[in-house]
Scaffold this motif. Structure first.
Motif, mmCIF file in Angstrom:
data_model
loop_
_atom_site.group_PDB
_atom_site.id
_atom_site.type_symbol
_atom_site.label_atom_id
_atom_site.label_comp_id
_atom_site.label_asym_id
_atom_site.label_seq_id
_atom_site.Cartn_x
_atom_site.Cartn_y
_atom_site.Cartn_z
ATOM 1 N N ILE A 188 -4.691 3.073 -1.362
ATOM 2 C CA ILE A 188 -5.383 1.765 -1.239
ATOM 3 C C ILE A 188 -4.255 0.799 -1.397
ATOM 4 O O ILE A 188 -3.160 1.175 -1.846
ATOM 5 C CB ILE A 188 -6.196 1.611 -2.521
ATOM 6 C CG1 ILE A 188 -5.390 2.038 -3.967
ATOM 7 C CG2 ILE A 188 -7.329 2.571 -2.457
ATOM 8 C CD1 ILE A 188 -6.313 1.446 -5.071
ATOM 9 N N LEU A 240 -9.990 -4.736 -4.396
ATOM 10 C CA LEU A 240 -10.451 -4.107 -3.219
ATOM 11 C C LEU A 240 -11.667 -4.457 -2.927
ATOM 12 O O LEU A 240 -12.639 -4.915 -3.875
ATOM 13 C CB LEU A 240 -10.428 -2.412 -3.840
ATOM 14 C CG LEU A 240 -9.081 -1.795 -4.195
ATOM 15 C CD1 LEU A 240 -9.514 -0.424 -4.590
ATOM 16 C CD2 LEU A 240 -8.040 -1.820 -2.990
ATOM 17 N N GLU A 286 -12.997 -0.698 1.061
ATOM 18 C CA GLU A 286 -11.607 -0.039 0.710
ATOM 19 C C GLU A 286 -11.763 0.884 -0.469
ATOM 20 O O GLU A 286 -11.075 1.950 -0.275
ATOM 21 C CB GLU A 286 -10.738 -1.201 0.374
ATOM 22 C CG GLU A 286 -10.291 -2.001 1.535
ATOM 23 C CD GLU A 286 -9.415 -3.273 1.072
ATOM 24 O OE1 GLU A 286 -8.463 -3.587 1.922
ATOM 25 O OE2 GLU A 286 -9.835 -3.613 -0.038
ATOM 26 N N LYS A 294 0.741 -1.123 0.119
ATOM 27 C CA LYS A 294 -0.062 0.119 -0.089
ATOM 28 C C LYS A 294 0.883 1.141 0.148
ATOM 29 O O LYS A 294 0.935 1.911 1.144
ATOM 30 C CB LYS A 294 -0.840 -0.031 1.394
ATOM 31 C CG LYS A 294 -1.910 1.212 1.280
ATOM 32 C CD LYS A 294 -2.917 0.995 2.407
ATOM 33 C CE LYS A 294 -3.881 2.033 2.539
ATOM 34 N NZ LYS A 294 -4.912 2.126 3.768
#
Length: 326
Positions: free
Chosen positions: A42, A47, A51, A38
């Motif tokens: 994000i 995802l 998120e 990360k």
């Protein structure tokens, strides 16, 4: 981002030879779970919905001057110009609704009210067009910033503008074409309009980040959404609900102030006073400053998520971020 290979579409990437495993009698060990990488807002892997929403909020918090500042300027310009366009027709409209039908003939009353209403609605339509232009600009501009935020890269307004400026006219054309196609779908039936709206919801990030043409951007959006229409629809609806709730919370105090300023009158002429419209415009500026970039950032992160799921772009992004992939 002009030097970032991770945003190019699969058709733009050169074919790379497959690496064969070295000969031997021993099978490779099973893959070990890898920690999430990360570098930005994000993790560089497929995802979850939370998120995506958190990534949009984190982007706005990480670049507040670039995003909130630009959104405030765009919202203020569109709202103020729209208000100035509507005000000339406001006097005629309030005069028309204040006329006692008993003092004039029915034909004169209807004609005066119709003329005033047409003018006011024309000003409202022009305000809507200005708002659309502002939204198109802001969506493309925010897309550039989110592209840097995903990789944790610093970015300035000048840099974001230089990257976005060559795509502005194409983005405007794509947005108008998309709006026309969706409107036609809605006219024939609401369901096709909704389906087309979701299917082409990723045109902006595809056009801006992949630096492709309008037709290619439509094709890329369709290809990415295909097979994940319901998930994309659900995330976009969730972002719309969040934005609508925020707008309602922000607009409520200004609506109450406007009603208080007019003494909570039921008279339409009083309700359409310039003071109430000004307060409404202020509430709209504040609400748009928050909701427009949030919705744009969510759309970009949906695009990133779809590319990581469908095309394995997380590996390219990890390399672009300096991690060399898994």
């Amino acid at each position: 981002m002009t030097e970032t290979p991770g945003w190019s579409s699969p058709d733009q990437q050169p074919n790379q030879p497959q690496q064969q495993p070295p000969p031997g009698y021993y099978a490779p060990p099973p893959p070990m779970p890898q920690p999430s990488i990360k570098p930005g807002v994000i993790p560089l892997r497929p995802l979850g919905v939370g998120e995506i929403v958190d990534g949009a909020i984190s982007t706005m918090r990480r670049y507040p001057k670039l995003i909130i500042g630009a959104a405030a300027v765009v919202a203020a310009i569109t709202q103020i110009i729209g208000l100035l366009v509507q005000l000339p027709f406001l006097k005629d409209l309030t005069a028309a609704v204040s006329v006692d039908p008993n003092t004039v003939s029915q034909e004169q009353f209807v004609q005066q009210l119709t003329d005033s209403l047409v003018g006011f609605l024309g000003g409202t339509a022009l305000s809507g067009i200005l708002a659309l232009l502002g939204t198109v600009f802001l969506s493309g501009y925010v897309t550039v910033i989110v592209g840097h935020a995903v990789l944790g890269e610093p970015v300035t307004f000048a840099q974001a503008w230089d990257e976005f400026k060559p795509r502005l006219l194409r983005l405007l054309g794509a947005s108008l074409l998309s709006t026309l196609v969706i409107a036609i779908g809605v006219i024939f039936c609401i369901v096709p309009g909704i389906w087309l709206g979701v299917m082409f919801s990723l045109v902006t990030p595809a056009l801006v980040l992949e630096r492709c043409g309008v037709g290619t951007a439509f094709g890329r959006s369709r290809a990415l959404v295909n097979g994940a229409w319901w998930r994309t629809f659900g995330i976009l609806v969730l972002s719309y609900i969040i934005g609508a709730v925020i707008s309602m919370i922000i607009a409520l105090p200004f609506s109450l102030l406007g009603s208080a300023a007019t003494g909570f009158s039921d008279d339409p002429a009083v309700a359409l006073s310039a003071g109430s419209l000004v307060l409404s415009a202020i509430g709209g500026i504040i609400a748009s400053t928050i909701t427009l970039p949030f919705s744009a950032a969510v759309t970009v992160l949906v695009y990133v998520d779809r590319r990581m799921r469908a095309e394995g772009m997380d590996i390219e992004l990890q390399r672009a971020a300096g991690h060399g992939g898994i």
